[in-house]
Enzyme design. Structure first.
Site, mmCIF file in Angstrom:
data_model
loop_
_atom_site.group_PDB
_atom_site.id
_atom_site.type_symbol
_atom_site.label_atom_id
_atom_site.label_comp_id
_atom_site.label_asym_id
_atom_site.label_seq_id
_atom_site.Cartn_x
_atom_site.Cartn_y
_atom_site.Cartn_z
ATOM 1 N N ASP A 140 8.232 3.305 -7.822
ATOM 2 C CA ASP A 140 7.371 2.396 -7.081
ATOM 3 C C ASP A 140 6.147 2.000 -7.920
ATOM 4 O O ASP A 140 6.308 1.503 -9.029
ATOM 5 C CB ASP A 140 6.981 3.042 -5.743
ATOM 6 C CG ASP A 140 6.427 2.042 -4.751
ATOM 7 O OD1 ASP A 140 7.192 1.178 -4.285
ATOM 8 O OD2 ASP A 140 5.220 2.107 -4.466
ATOM 9 N N TYR A 227 -2.870 -3.200 -4.710
ATOM 10 C CA TYR A 227 -2.352 -4.498 -4.274
ATOM 11 C C TYR A 227 -3.292 -5.630 -4.661
ATOM 12 O O TYR A 227 -2.859 -6.721 -5.001
ATOM 13 C CB TYR A 227 -2.124 -4.494 -2.754
ATOM 14 C CG TYR A 227 -0.926 -3.683 -2.351
ATOM 15 C CD1 TYR A 227 0.342 -4.253 -2.332
ATOM 16 C CD2 TYR A 227 -1.039 -2.350 -1.997
ATOM 17 C CE1 TYR A 227 1.458 -3.514 -1.970
ATOM 18 C CE2 TYR A 227 0.062 -1.595 -1.630
ATOM 19 C CZ TYR A 227 1.312 -2.182 -1.622
ATOM 20 O OH TYR A 227 2.408 -1.451 -1.276
ATOM 21 N N HIS A 282 14.709 2.381 -0.574
ATOM 22 C CA HIS A 282 13.653 2.382 -1.595
ATOM 23 C C HIS A 282 13.284 3.810 -1.999
ATOM 24 O O HIS A 282 12.840 4.052 -3.112
ATOM 25 C CB HIS A 282 12.426 1.657 -1.030
ATOM 26 C CG HIS A 282 11.291 1.521 -1.994
ATOM 27 N ND1 HIS A 282 11.317 0.641 -3.062
ATOM 28 C CD2 HIS A 282 10.088 2.161 -2.069
ATOM 29 C CE1 HIS A 282 10.190 0.739 -3.734
ATOM 30 N NE2 HIS A 282 9.433 1.652 -3.157
#
Length: 311
Positions: A140, A227, A282
């Site tokens: 990730d 982010y 995921h």
């Protein structure tokens, strides 16, 4: 000659204008998609305020950690070293909390999460342990950092193993707005985004460990800053990875498109191996831990250096 120079100048100007227009269109798309998903999030928040007015904005700080965070069989938490069971028999294994996570420093400024600083963290970690090279394994956000580290510090990475994160250039080639972070509990437990294997699903205590960490004051600032900075360094001058690459991908990933895995292949110049793991989400290391570990062992044992360097 004058006509040639004028023609060349016009062509150059046209190319520049075309590139600028593409850039404007690309970022317009990104912001439009962010606006759309933000609108859905606001609507969901408003709905929750209507049906659960007292609980929606309630923030409960968990005073004591769950037992699993103090379990010595899982490792001793300190500044650098932890014990990971699978690979410690033959390798020195070090797992680091990236800045902003766990008990690592969590600066509040967005600029503190620039990719060059995050790469420097990895470099400092390797060198502080007395090594100049490593076998780098990541998932990730850590996977994105691992790709970048391998590009910028090729001399320090013997082999690169990434789980469910494509090469950075795959993000700019195909933006994935659905990777925005929904509520933590929903991410791990919902049918669409959570761990799919029943045996790998989180226990209440496992989930509580995450909720305990993220419930602390200011604990979400660091993760959110990742982010905020995601596109700041993804237009790369250098894109080639000079270490052998193993990319493991859960085919049921709800956040990242499977085609992004294949788009990573051209950037691995020293060998690229892609394994799509059927039925895995995921969180494939929890969905299919035995398969993941076997594939990693096989990759580590191949070629020169399988026993010369430690993770």
């Amino acid at each position: 000659m004058l006509r040639y120079l004028c023609t060349r100048a016009l062509v150059t100007s046209s190319v520049r204008l075309s590139l600028k227009m593409k850039s404007v269109l690309y970022w317009s798309l990104i912001y439009c998609l962010c606006g759309i998903f933000a609108s859905f999030a606001v609507l969901e928040l408003c709905w929750n305020l209507i049906i659960r007015p007292t609980k929606t904005l309630h923030w409960r700080i968990r005073e004591s950690p769950p037992a699993c965070l103090n379990d010595p069989s899982l490792g001793t938490h300190c500044y650098v070293r932890v014990k990971l069971r699978e690979f410690r028999s033959e390798y020195r294994v070090v797992a680091m909390d990236m800045r902003g996570y766990g008990e690592s420093d969590a600066p509040k400024s967005i600029s503190s999460y620039r990719w060059d600083l995050l790469m420097q963290d990895v470099k400092d970690m390797v060198e502080s342990l007395g090594y100049n090279r490593c076998l780098l394994v990541a998932h990730d956000w850590g996977g994105l950092l691992a790709w970048l580290f391998s590009i910028h510090y090729p001399e320090m990475v013997t082999k690169l193993i990434v789980l469910n994160c494509p090469h950075p250039s795959a993000f700019t080639a195909r933006p994935q707005p659905q990777a925005a972070a929904p509520a933590l509990r929903k991410v791990f437990t919902s049918r669409r985004t959570g761990v799919r294997s029943k045996s790998g699903q989180m226990t209440k205590e496992d989930l509580e460990a995450y909720l305990y960490n993220f419930s602390q004051p200011g604990a979400l600032i660091g993760p959110i800053n990742y982010y905020r900075n995601i596109f700041s360094s993804l237009t790369l001058r250098e894109t080639e990875v000079k270490s052998p690459v193993l990319l493991l991908w859960g085919e049921k990933d709800a956040f990242l498109g499977q085609e992004m895995a294949e788009m990573s292949r051209p950037y691995a110049k020293a060998g690229f191996r892609l394994h799509l793991i059927s039925g895995a989400s995921h969180w494939l290391q929890q969905d299919q831990p035995d398969i993941v570990n076997t594939l990693i062992w096989t990759f580590l044992k191949e070629g020169e250096g399988s026993r010369s360097y430690r993770t």
